[in-house]
Design an enzyme around this catalytic site. Structure first.
Site, PDB file in Angstrom:
ATOM      1  N   CYS A 165     -36.330 -22.043  11.666  1.00 35.99           N
ATOM      2  CA  CYS A 165     -37.642 -22.544  12.095  1.00 35.99           C
ATOM      3  C   CYS A 165     -38.142 -23.709  11.244  1.00 35.99           C
ATOM      4  O   CYS A 165     -38.962 -24.506  11.685  1.00 35.99           O
ATOM      5  CB  CYS A 165     -38.674 -21.416  12.108  1.00 35.99           C
ATOM      6  SG  CYS A 165     -39.001 -20.701  10.488  1.00 35.99           S
ATOM      7  N   CYS A 211     -41.864 -23.663  11.477  1.00 35.26           N
ATOM      8  CA  CYS A 211     -42.440 -23.311  10.174  1.00 35.26           C
ATOM      9  C   CYS A 211     -42.086 -24.388   9.147  1.00 35.26           C
ATOM     10  O   CYS A 211     -41.269 -25.279   9.427  1.00 35.26           O
ATOM     11  CB  CYS A 211     -41.918 -21.949   9.726  1.00 35.26           C
ATOM     12  SG  CYS A 211     -40.164 -21.965   9.309  1.00 35.26           S
TER      13      CYS A 211
END
Ligand code: C8R
Length: 256
Positions: free
Chosen positions: A78, A159
């Site tokens: 991510c 992320c």
């Protein structure tokens, strides 16, 4: 007799068309998965078509793809997420790398993005078929709602440091009507996402730079205020050089 022959011909054309789309879907799915699990790919197709089959062409919502999104979760790192707007060809050239060296992922590197990139499809009210031509391009079309839905999931999954490649040849690199502005930016959430790096691609017809109000005001206003922001102007030629380099640094800004 003519009417019957005509009906049979039309029926053949239509059913052939459907086979073509679903066959393409399954074969791209197998190509991506590389494990020859045809029944999994067929299951995905079945859940995919439920989103739009039998519905009026312009009446498909993002939520209609919820089951599909739940069935096909992402598995890329991510913290290596690359978003883009109006840089389709360049960003995919930049992020293209062999599997073992891959360090930056766009939505087209995920299973559904890979299968549906460059495809058109729609259903029709009263029909249980998938059409791949004659589909209207409307706000709630099967295609637009799919990209909105997949883009929402993709941004929510991101992320760490997220990168977005925008175009300096646009008066508004952060175009309010783009998927990036409408769907993705507001789904980047602190503390999962720490920072947004803008790569602003410059070339011979530059109309904007990192000092543009459109970036410093409009984009930053749309971004969660706890997320850090940076903007770098990078010549297109440099980005193209990076694509061919075998740089093994980790992340989406490794070679810039
Ligand atoms: N994303 C959106 N749309 C996508 C897409 C994708 O990954 N892949 C394709 N092929 N498309 P644009 P944007 C199609 O205006 O609107 C995600 C769709 O038909 O240059 O800001 C991706 O994660 C769509 O209408 O860019 C990326 O970050 C156009 O291409 C943004 O959203 C979008 O072209 C890009 O969407």
């Amino acid at each position: 007799v003519f009417a019957v022959i005509f009906a049979v011909v039309i029926w053949k054309v239509l059913s052939n068309q459907q086979q073509t789309f679903s066959r393409r879907f399954i074969s791209k799915c197998l190509e991506y998965k590389k494990d020859n699990n045809e029944s999994y790919c067929q299951q995905i197709f079945h859940v995919f078509e439920k989103a739009y089959i039998g519905k009026p062409m312009c009446n498909v919502t993002m939520e209609d793809y919820d089951d599909l999104m739940a069935m096909v979760p992402f598995d890329h790192p991510c913290h290596q997420t690359m978003l883009w707007s109006k840089t389709n060809e360049l960003v995919h050239k930049y992020t293209a790398k062999d599997e073992d060296k891959k360090d930056c992922f766009t939505l087209e590197d995920t299973l559904l993005g890979y299968i549906l990139n460059d495809e058109r499809w729609c259903g029709k009210k009263g029909s249980n078929e998938t059409f791949d031509n004659g589909c209207d391009d409307c706000a709630n079309s099967a295609v637009r709602s799919f990209w909105d839905s997949a883009s929402a999931e993709f941004a929510e999954y991101a992320c760490g440091n997220v990168t977005v490649m925008l175009s300096g040849s646009e008066e508004k690199p952060f175009n309010p009507f783009s998927t990036f502005a409408r769907v993705e930016i507001k789904r980047l959430k602190h503390p999962f996402v720490k920072k947004l790096n803008v790569i602003l691609v410059t070339g011979n017809k530059n109309v904007s730079n990192c000092a543009a109000d459109n970036l410093n005001i409009d984009l930053q206003k749309a971004l969660d205020s706890n997320i850090l922001y940076s903007c770098n102007e990078v010549p297109e030629s440099r980005i193209r050089e990076c694509s061919s380099s075998s740089d093994t640094d980790v992340g989406c800004v490794a070679c810039l």
